[in-house]
Design a protein around this motif. Structure first.
Motif, PDB file in Angstrom:
ATOM      1  N   ASN A 185       0.813  -1.212   0.000  1.00  0.00           N
ATOM      2  CA  ASN A 185       0.000   0.000   0.000  1.00  0.00           C
ATOM      3  C   ASN A 185       0.852   1.270   0.000  1.00  0.00           C
ATOM      4  OD1 ASN A 185      -2.302  -1.508  -0.135  1.00  0.00           O
ATOM      5  ND2 ASN A 185      -2.952  -1.165   1.969  1.00  0.00           N
ATOM      6  N   ALA A 186       2.071   1.177   0.490  1.00  0.00           N
ATOM      7  CA  ALA A 186       2.965   2.342   0.456  1.00  0.00           C
ATOM      8  C   ALA A 186       3.380   2.683  -0.973  1.00  0.00           C
ATOM      9  CB  ALA A 186       4.191   2.078   1.308  1.00  0.00           C
ATOM     10  N   LYS A 187       3.372   1.668  -1.847  1.00  0.00           N
ATOM     11  CA  LYS A 187       3.766   1.858  -3.247  1.00  0.00           C
ATOM     12  C   LYS A 187       2.576   1.847  -4.198  1.00  0.00           C
ATOM     13  CE  LYS A 187       8.384  -0.125  -2.707  1.00  0.00           C
ATOM     14  NZ  LYS A 187       9.344  -1.163  -3.183  1.00  0.00           N
ATOM     15  N   ASN A 188       1.372   1.726  -3.640  1.00  0.00           N
ATOM     16  CA  ASN A 188       0.158   1.663  -4.480  1.00  0.00           C
ATOM     17  C   ASN A 188       0.281   0.589  -5.560  1.00  0.00           C
ATOM     18  OD1 ASN A 188      -0.758   3.787  -2.959  1.00  0.00           O
ATOM     19  ND2 ASN A 188      -1.107   5.181  -4.674  1.00  0.00           N
ATOM     20  N   THR A 189       0.769  -0.559  -5.176  1.00  0.00           N
ATOM     21  CA  THR A 189       1.047  -1.618  -6.143  1.00  0.00           C
ATOM     22  C   THR A 189       0.578  -2.973  -5.616  1.00  0.00           C
ATOM     23  OG1 THR A 189       2.972  -0.409  -6.964  1.00  0.00           O
ATOM     24  CG2 THR A 189       2.844  -2.742  -7.523  1.00  0.00           C
ATOM     25  N   VAL A 190       0.008  -3.754  -6.520  1.00  0.00           N
ATOM     26  CA  VAL A 190      -0.357  -5.137  -6.245  1.00  0.00           C
ATOM     27  C   VAL A 190       0.469  -6.044  -7.141  1.00  0.00           C
ATOM     28  CG1 VAL A 190      -2.210  -6.843  -6.426  1.00  0.00           C
ATOM     29  CG2 VAL A 190      -2.675  -4.615  -5.453  1.00  0.00           C
ATOM     30  N   TYR A 191       0.826  -7.192  -6.623  1.00  0.00           N
ATOM     31  CA  TYR A 191       1.653  -8.141  -7.357  1.00  0.00           C
ATOM     32  C   TYR A 191       0.923  -9.470  -7.511  1.00  0.00           C
ATOM     33  CZ  TYR A 191       5.118  -4.771  -5.783  1.00  0.00           C
ATOM     34  OH  TYR A 191       5.806  -3.610  -5.514  1.00  0.00           O
ATOM     35  N   LEU A 192       1.265 -10.174  -8.573  1.00  0.00           N
ATOM     36  CA  LEU A 192       0.793 -11.546  -8.751  1.00  0.00           C
ATOM     37  C   LEU A 192       2.014 -12.391  -9.106  1.00  0.00           C
ATOM     38  CD1 LEU A 192      -1.753 -13.374  -8.760  1.00  0.00           C
ATOM     39  CD2 LEU A 192      -1.753 -13.125 -11.256  1.00  0.00           C
ATOM     40  N   GLN A 193       2.487 -13.149  -8.133  1.00  0.00           N
ATOM     41  CA  GLN A 193       3.596 -14.065  -8.360  1.00  0.00           C
ATOM     42  C   GLN A 193       3.028 -15.361  -8.913  1.00  0.00           C
ATOM     43  OE1 GLN A 193       6.987 -13.655  -7.958  1.00  0.00           O
ATOM     44  NE2 GLN A 193       7.174 -15.704  -8.867  1.00  0.00           N
TER      45      GLN A 193
END
Length: 124
Positions: free
Chosen positions: A73-81
C-alpha cells in the motif's frame, strides 16, 4: 483513475513470472484489488483477489497453490507471483480495483476500474 499492469512475457512451462499493477488516482488502500485473465475466445475469468489491508486473499481453484497475490500500500502496487506456470495459464492478465468495505470481490462485474492488461504466454 489509472491501473497499469506489467510484467507479462513468454515463459516455458514450469517457469515463473511476477506481474505488477501500479495504481493512481484513487485512495489505494480503500480498494479491493483483483486479477483476472482472458484467453483468446474465452470469457474473462477470476484469478485472485486481495483485501484492502492485504490480510485476506482468495484464489481460483485453477491457480491455488501456484499463484500468490500481494500488495504494497505504500507503493500503491499489487503483485501476482505466478509459479509452476502451465500452457493453460496463457492469457491477457488484467488487474481491477473496487472501492468497497467488503473483504474480497470475486465477480468481475463488480469492479469499477480496470487496467489495460499484460500478455502472459506459457510455452510447452
Amino acid at each position: 483513475v489509472q491501473l497499469q499492469a506489467s510484467g507479462g512475457g513468454l515463459v516455458q512451462a514450469g517457469g515463473s513470472l511476477r506481474l505488477s499493477c501500479a495504481a493512481s488516482g484513487f485512495t489505494f488502500d480503500d480498494a479491493v484489488i483483483g486479477w483476472f485473465r482472458q484467453a483468446p475466445g474465452e470469457e474473462r475469468e477470476f484469478v485472485a483477489t486481495i483485501s484492502r489491508s492485504g490480510s485476506s486473499t482468495y484464489y481460483a481453484d485453477s491457480v491455488k497453490g501456484r499463484f500468490t497475490i500481494s500488495r504494497d500500500n505504500a507503493k500503491n502496487t499489487v503483485y501476482l507471483q505466478m509459479d509452476s506456470l502451465k500452457p493453460e495459464d496463457t492469457a491477457v492478465y488484467y488487474c481491477a480495483a473496487e472501492a468497497t468495505l467488503r473483504v474480497v470481490v470475486l465477480d468481475r462485474h463488480e469492479y469499477d476500474y480496470w487496467g489495460q492488461g499484460t500478455l502472459v504466454t506459457v510455452s510447452s
